[in-house]
Motif scaffolding. Structure first.
Motif, short mmCIF file in Angstrom:
data_model
loop_
_atom_site.label_atom_id
_atom_site.label_comp_id
_atom_site.label_asym_id
_atom_site.label_seq_id
_atom_site.Cartn_x
_atom_site.Cartn_y
_atom_site.Cartn_z
N VAL A 111 0.85 -1.18 0.00
CA VAL A 111 0.00 0.00 0.00
C VAL A 111 0.89 1.24 0.00
N VAL A 167 1.62 4.94 1.25
CA VAL A 167 1.27 5.70 2.44
C VAL A 167 2.09 6.99 2.50
N LEU A 227 -2.74 6.42 1.20
CA LEU A 227 -3.28 6.40 2.56
C LEU A 227 -2.51 7.42 3.40
N THR A 228 -3.22 8.36 4.01
CA THR A 228 -2.55 9.48 4.66
C THR A 228 -2.92 9.65 6.13
N ALA A 250 -6.64 5.04 8.27
CA ALA A 250 -6.72 4.42 6.95
C ALA A 250 -5.69 3.29 6.82
N ILE A 251 -4.52 3.50 7.36
CA ILE A 251 -3.48 2.47 7.28
C ILE A 251 -3.86 1.26 8.13
N ALA A 294 -6.43 -0.77 6.34
CA ALA A 294 -5.87 -1.59 5.27
C ALA A 294 -5.17 -2.82 5.84
N CYS A 349 4.30 -1.00 3.55
CA CYS A 349 3.80 0.37 3.46
C CYS A 349 4.82 1.21 2.71
#
Length: 290
Positions: free
Chosen positions: A215, A217, A250-251, A255-256, A259, A273
């Motif tokens: 993902v 980030v 993803l900020t 959100a992280i 996920a 990440c």
């Protein structure tokens, strides 16, 4: 009917930014000190990024625990015997910490620069894989050509993960690999994981494939997030989907975490990440949210 493995607590890795190679030692040392399992690095040729095997060798020398992973190394751009030797050397010298993520890429300029054919890259990779495995097993290269050493630390060669989305990539992961590397959100990844697992059984492989998700980030003030978006957009511009990619950045910690939970529910073993922004404090922020 086969279902996904039960949800698990996933390991977490850190994908390193490519924009400042000299700073990567700081990133690697912070990751080593944190709760992270892996540090990963992308691959391109015609781009302002460090060559991943060289860079990861330097970072491996500055660490002793974290795995070093290519995400993904574009194997068709490279000579097969030399790649086998480089990967075995790095695996041997790190005590088996190399994870070789492989893929085909898709940039025409990378192929022009390396004198390889863009249109046959998948077929070339399919030819490379059995040769890599033979060389890592200590077998001769061919008629009148002996083995290519050194022997890797891990019997049979370093762990191989295949990245990609198309059917040939998913089949390669099951036939030749130890698992699958998915740069896709959970909503897409579910079908990809299921397909790899199905092919794994079709090829009669024991156990389950290792599943690693990726993902994108960015954690920090607005300038950190803006930097990450700009660098991500430049990196993926060639795909024609840069806006779509940056929209998935993803900020926030929430959100992280979401996920990570979603990938755990799909049976993923690890989530890397990936940080495109250059601020190394992101490693500490990621560690805090874990």
């Amino acid at each position: 009917m086969h279902s996904a493995p039960a949800a698990r607590t996933v390991h977490v890795g850190v994908g390193l930014p490519t924009g400042d190679p000299a700073a990567l030692l700081t990133w690697a040392r912070r990751a080593e000190a944190g709760p992270f399992r892996t540090i990963g690095l992308l691959d391109r040729v015609v781009y302002d990024n460090p060559e991943p095997l060289v860079a990861l060798a330097v970072l491996a020398g500055a660490t002793s625990r974290v795995r070093v992973q290519t995400e993904v190394l574009l194997a068709p751009l490279r000579d097969t015997a030399l790649l086998a030797k480089q990967a075995a050397t790095l695996d041997r010298m790190t005590g088996g910490r190399l994870v070789l993520g492989l893929g085909v890429g898709g940039r025409a300029d990378d192929h022009r620069a390396t004198g390889t054919d863009l249109h046959t890259r998948g077929r070339r990779l399919d030819r490379q894989l059995p040769l890599l495995r033979r060389l890592w097993a200590g077998e001769p290269y061919g008629d009148d050509v002996g083995p290519v050493g050194p022997a890797p630390a891990r019997p049979g060669g370093p762990e191989i993960l295949f990245g990609g989305f198309r059917p040939p990539a998913l089949r390669r992961a099951a036939r030749w690999g130890d698992g699958f590397l998915a740069a896709a959100p959970p909503s897409w990844a579910q079908d990809l994981f299921a397909t790899v697992r199905r092919h794994w059984r079709e090829y009669g492989r024991p156990g389950e494939p290792r599943i690693v998700a990726q993902v994108n980030v960015a954690l920090g003030p607005d300038d950190v997030i803006d930097d990450a978006r700009a660098r991500m957009h430049a990196y993926y511009a060639f795909t024609g989907m840069a806006d779509r990619m940056t929209a998935g950045l993803l900020t926030t910690p929430a959100a992280i975490r979401s996920a990570l939970t979603a990938f755990g529910d799909l049976g993923a073993d690890e989530v890397v990440c990936y940080c495109h922004g250059l601020d190394p404090d992101q490693v500490d922020r990621l560690a805090d949210l874990l």
